[in-house]
Motif scaffolding. Structure first.
Motif, PDB file in Angstrom:
ATOM      1  N   ALA A 272      15.252  36.463   4.398  1.00  0.00           N
ATOM      2  CA  ALA A 272      16.795  36.983   3.787  1.00  0.00           C
ATOM      3  C   ALA A 272      17.330  35.750   3.413  1.00  0.00           C
ATOM      4  O   ALA A 272      17.907  35.682   2.205  1.00  0.00           O
ATOM      5  CB  ALA A 272      17.268  37.768   4.712  1.00  0.00           C
ATOM      6  N   ALA A 273      17.586  34.831   4.414  1.00  0.00           N
ATOM      7  CA  ALA A 273      18.384  33.636   3.913  1.00  0.00           C
ATOM      8  C   ALA A 273      17.828  32.763   2.756  1.00  0.00           C
ATOM      9  O   ALA A 273      18.231  32.377   1.861  1.00  0.00           O
ATOM     10  CB  ALA A 273      18.480  32.659   5.236  1.00  0.00           C
ATOM     11  N   ALA A 274      16.450  32.496   2.859  1.00  0.00           N
ATOM     12  CA  ALA A 274      15.676  31.809   1.762  1.00  0.00           C
ATOM     13  C   ALA A 274      15.832  32.540   0.450  1.00  0.00           C
ATOM     14  O   ALA A 274      15.841  32.046  -0.721  1.00  0.00           O
ATOM     15  CB  ALA A 274      14.144  31.917   2.186  1.00  0.00           C
ATOM     16  N   ALA A 275      15.690  34.121   0.553  1.00  0.00           N
ATOM     17  CA  ALA A 275      16.051  34.598  -0.716  1.00  0.00           C
ATOM     18  C   ALA A 275      17.119  34.378  -1.420  1.00  0.00           C
ATOM     19  O   ALA A 275      17.554  34.418  -2.663  1.00  0.00           O
ATOM     20  CB  ALA A 275      15.625  36.218  -0.477  1.00  0.00           C
ATOM     21  N   GLY A 276      18.349  34.463  -0.510  1.00  0.00           N
ATOM     22  CA  GLY A 276      19.628  34.298  -1.008  1.00  0.00           C
ATOM     23  C   GLY A 276      19.748  33.001  -1.717  1.00  0.00           C
ATOM     24  O   GLY A 276      20.351  32.933  -2.804  1.00  0.00           O
ATOM     25  N   ALA A 277      19.152  32.135  -1.007  1.00  0.00           N
ATOM     26  CA  ALA A 277      19.221  30.664  -1.634  1.00  0.00           C
ATOM     27  C   ALA A 277      18.523  30.638  -3.051  1.00  0.00           C
ATOM     28  O   ALA A 277      19.117  30.188  -3.831  1.00  0.00           O
ATOM     29  CB  ALA A 277      18.704  29.573  -0.696  1.00  0.00           C
ATOM     30  N   ALA A 278      17.362  31.109  -3.044  1.00  0.00           N
ATOM     31  CA  ALA A 278      16.608  31.251  -4.323  1.00  0.00           C
ATOM     32  C   ALA A 278      17.423  32.111  -5.359  1.00  0.00           C
ATOM     33  O   ALA A 278      17.354  31.479  -6.471  1.00  0.00           O
ATOM     34  CB  ALA A 278      15.365  31.741  -4.105  1.00  0.00           C
ATOM     35  N   ALA A 279      17.999  32.847  -5.030  1.00  0.00           N
ATOM     36  CA  ALA A 279      18.710  33.849  -6.026  1.00  0.00           C
ATOM     37  C   ALA A 279      19.751  32.986  -6.386  1.00  0.00           C
ATOM     38  O   ALA A 279      20.164  33.041  -7.563  1.00  0.00           O
ATOM     39  CB  ALA A 279      19.154  35.048  -5.367  1.00  0.00           C
TER      40      ALA A 279
END
Length: 328
Positions: free
Chosen positions: A288-295
């Protein structure tokens, strides 16, 4: 908090202050964007003792991880406020976000990271032990219940899969059919793996001396257990997006409702991205954290593109004036 000073407008408003939202806000704040995180304070993993499988932070209490994340966002000028978003709507030049206490802010872009709600099977006692002896994710909790008596409650389309997974952590696994009995092929798989099968509906969770002891079936049988595994129905929190025409849809796996996005996290409404459990129902904290950073990186790139188009338009207009003046 009503005393929190808010700007009239932000480059990005992040709706939800869990791992996805805070990591996205951190990336945006470091990109020198004005960013506001609105957090309702209902993280999915709040009942858990610790976050697991997150490099460098394994075992950290969920609340502590979020406190650290808030501090990091604020260190770079980001703003985090406690509150709930009631609605988000378009304003022609971005979005208007209305909080439940009546405050409103404008935003150029939205990052939706409001997470989900786990709807537990209607079995008395499950909710009270949720996040402790009642579990759902082997990668989050399997090590903590290794080699113990684990009972998997047949409660959703992933229940048989859960039983096969938890067998990796314990040789003492029982599958209670409840509302999801295995088919012939699944039953053969479970038996072949040494998983005991028990047919019957569950009446309640059995507790003694504030400790879970098993599942009591309707026929009175007690299936002993140190831990109970359930498949919840996972429903994304996204009702506040109705005015934008964004609504949750049934997940293809039949495990709940999510907000669809493309691989970059972009929704079908321009300017709105989503990350974390609101779109990826099974994402653990790290994912989830990685997806937030990517978005967040995609949002910043989108803002840069818009700013570049505006700068080019101004540049061309000035050049046209200069050329016209020279010809006069």
């Amino acid at each position: 908090m009503l005393t929190a000073e808010l700007r009239d407008r932000y480059d990005v408003v992040v709706i939800g202050g869990g791992a996805a939202g805070l990591n996205g806000a951190l990336v945006l704040a470091r990109a020198r964007r004005t960013v506001l995180v609105v957090d309702a304070g209902r993280p999915r993993n709040a009942p858990a003792d610790g976050v697991h499988g997150l490099l460098g932070h394994d075992g950290v209490p969920p609340a502590e991880l979020l406190t650290r994340g808030r501090d990091e966002v604020r260190r770079y000028g980001g703003q985090v406020v406690d509150g709930e978003v009631a609605r988000a709507s378009g304003d022609g030049d971005g979005f208007v976000v209305t909080l439940a206490d009546g405050r409103t802010v404008s935003a150029g872009r939205l990052l939706v990271t409001a997470g989900l709600v786990d709807e537990l099977p209607a079995v008395p006692g499950l909710a009270e032990r949720w996040g402790h002896e009642v579990l759902h994710c082997p990668y989050c909790h399997g090590w903590e219940v290794r080699d113990r008596a684990i009972v998997v409650l047949g409660s959703g389309p992933m229940s048989v899969h859960q039983a096969r997974l938890f067998r990796q952590w314990s040789a003492d696994v029982t599958y209670v059919s409840h509302t999801v009995p295995p088919d012939a092929e699944e039953a053969e798989q479970l038996v072949a793996r040494g998983i005991r099968l028990v047919d019957g509906l569950v009446a309640a969770v059995e507790v003694r001396d504030d400790r879970l002891t098993g599942l009591r079936l309707l026929d009175g049988t007690l299936v002993g257990a140190d831990a109970v595994v359930v498949a919840t129905r996972m429903v994304a929190r996204a009702g506040f997006l109705d005015d934008l025409g964004l609504r949750t849809v049934e997940h293809p796996a039949g495990v709940g409702e999510h907000l669809p996005t493309d691989p970059t996290g972009s929704t079908n409404v321009p300017g709105v991205w989503a990350a974390g459990n609101v779109t990826d129902l099974s994402a653990q904290v790290g994912a989830a954290a990685a997806a937030g950073a990517a978005a967040a990186a995609q949002i910043n790139a989108d803002l840069v593109e818009a700013e570049t188009r505006e700068a080019v338009a101004v540049h061309r207009a000035l050049h046209a004036v200069e050329v016209g003046g020279a010809d006069a």
